[in-house]
Write an enzyme that holds these catalytic residues in place. Structure first.
Site, PDB file in Angstrom:
ATOM      1  N   THR A 116       0.813  -1.210   0.000  1.00 43.20           N
ATOM      2  CA  THR A 116       0.000   0.000   0.000  1.00 43.20           C
ATOM      3  C   THR A 116       0.849   1.263   0.000  1.00 43.20           C
ATOM      4  O   THR A 116       1.983   1.262   0.520  1.00 43.20           O
ATOM      5  CB  THR A 116      -0.910   0.019   1.246  1.00 43.20           C
ATOM      6  OG1 THR A 116      -1.565   1.287   1.359  1.00 43.20           O
ATOM      7  CG2 THR A 116      -0.105  -0.196   2.520  1.00 43.20           C
ATOM      8  N   TYR A 140      -1.949   0.663  10.201  1.00 42.28           N
ATOM      9  CA  TYR A 140      -2.111  -0.084   8.955  1.00 42.28           C
ATOM     10  C   TYR A 140      -0.860   0.032   8.092  1.00 42.28           C
ATOM     11  O   TYR A 140      -0.301  -0.968   7.625  1.00 42.28           O
ATOM     12  CB  TYR A 140      -3.333   0.419   8.200  1.00 42.28           C
ATOM     13  CG  TYR A 140      -3.414  -0.096   6.777  1.00 42.28           C
ATOM     14  CD1 TYR A 140      -3.451  -1.468   6.519  1.00 42.28           C
ATOM     15  CD2 TYR A 140      -3.447   0.779   5.694  1.00 42.28           C
ATOM     16  CE1 TYR A 140      -3.509  -1.949   5.216  1.00 42.28           C
ATOM     17  CE2 TYR A 140      -3.503   0.306   4.391  1.00 42.28           C
ATOM     18  CZ  TYR A 140      -3.537  -1.064   4.158  1.00 42.28           C
ATOM     19  OH  TYR A 140      -3.588  -1.530   2.868  1.00 42.28           O
TER      20      TYR A 140
END
Length: 324
Positions: A116, A140
């Site tokens: 990501t 995250y």
């Protein structure tokens, strides 16, 4: 090849299974169905199991002659990671470690990892390339960066070959309407706008912050169609046959769109649109994320071909199919 697709019942994983099958491979979906859907597994077998269960992982490598692994299984909601960091490190880091251990034991050395743009944190410059410092601002992002480090160290120590693909904002749906984005709760902008347009009772769409240092005050993101992501994964699989070690590539279109611009694009396609309700910023959200995918273009030969309009159109067709 037989490809173990971890998270193969989820949004991107299910699209990848379809693409693999069309390319002549056999996708084996490995999913605990906590956020994925059994109905989305249509192109190969489903192994219902959890990455946090080493025995289940060992068993799948014993029962299936796996040639390579694609790893999509992860918790991925930034705001949830801020509230429950342990959940994210357990799932995204410990789960990846278990998978790497099982691959080593099963003598499987090819790995494509779903990463990501959150590994970069607040951008120091845009577009963001792979040389940009990695400084996540939420658990995250840290969990994905830590997983990347694990993969890199397994490549160094054990001769594995791996590609990490750092997505920007995945969007859109299968043009054939066979799979699409079906999260509960849904946190992505495009499906939330479409859902609200289809069902007026859903109320206004929440926009998290309109006071960012951007032209219209709303966050800017780089939207990449899920089918373009699948193209990149196939090319990464090819690279692993010819390249050793660990490589990381950004995947984005190189064009940023603000939340306000995406709202306008969805409203135009839907012929009507829900109202927007501006609420406080979400913790952990950077103001702007736009990719440079030059490395993926030069090394993988990858170039995205779908536009934001394609993302909206295919997502709309998918959600209309669900509601009919």
């Amino acid at each position: 090849m037989k490809i173990l697709v971890c998270g193969g019942a989820g949004y991107i994983g299910s699209h990848m299974c379809k693409r693999l099958a069309r390319a002549g491979h056999v996708p084996i979906a490995f999913d605990n169905l906590s956020t994925g859907h059994e109905w989305a597994v249509k192109w190969g077998p489903l192994v219902r199991a959890d990455l946090l269960d080493p025995a289940a992982l060992a068993n799948v490598f014993r029962e299936h002659p796996i040639d390579a692994v694609m790893h999509f299984a992860a918790r991925s909601i930034v705001s949830e990671s801020m509230r429950e960091p342990g959940l994210y490190f357990r799932n995204n880091v410990a789960g990846t470690l278990n998978l790497l251990d099982a691959m080593r034991e099963g003598r499987v050395g090819k790995f494509v990892f779903s990463s990501t743009a959150a590994v970069y944190g607040n951008p120091q410059y845009t577009p963001i390339d792979e040389a940009h410092p990695c400084a996540p601002i939420n658990p995250y992002g840290w969990s994905k960066l830590m997983a990347e480090r694990l993969i890199e160290e397994f490549c160094r120590a054990h001769g594995m070959r791996a590609v990490s693909l750092r997505y920007f904002n995945a969007a859109g749906a299968d043009p054939d309407g066979e799979v699409g984005e079906a999260h509960e709760p849904e946190t992505h902008l495009i499906p939330n706008v479409i859902r609200a347009a289809i069902d007026p009772s859903a109320g206004p769409v929440k926009v998290f912050g309109n006071d960012y240092e951007t032209p219209d005050g709303t966050c800017i993101r780089d939207y990449i169609h899920v089918d373009d992501l699948c193209d990149a994964h196939l090319l990464a699989l090819d690279l692993l046959s010819a390249s050793n070690g660990f490589r990381a590539f950004n995947l984005g279109c190189g064009q940023g769109y603000s939340v306000a611009q995406v709202l306008a694009a969805c409203r135009a396609r839907c012929d009507a649109g829900p109202e927007a309700e501006f609420v406080e910023r979400r913790p952990g959200d950077p103001p702007s994320l736009v990719a440079s995918s030059a490395a993926a273009a030069s090394t993988l030969g990858w170039k995205p071909s779908r536009t934001l309009a394609d993302c909206v159109a295919t997502a709309l067709a998918w959600h209309r199919g669900l509601s009919s």
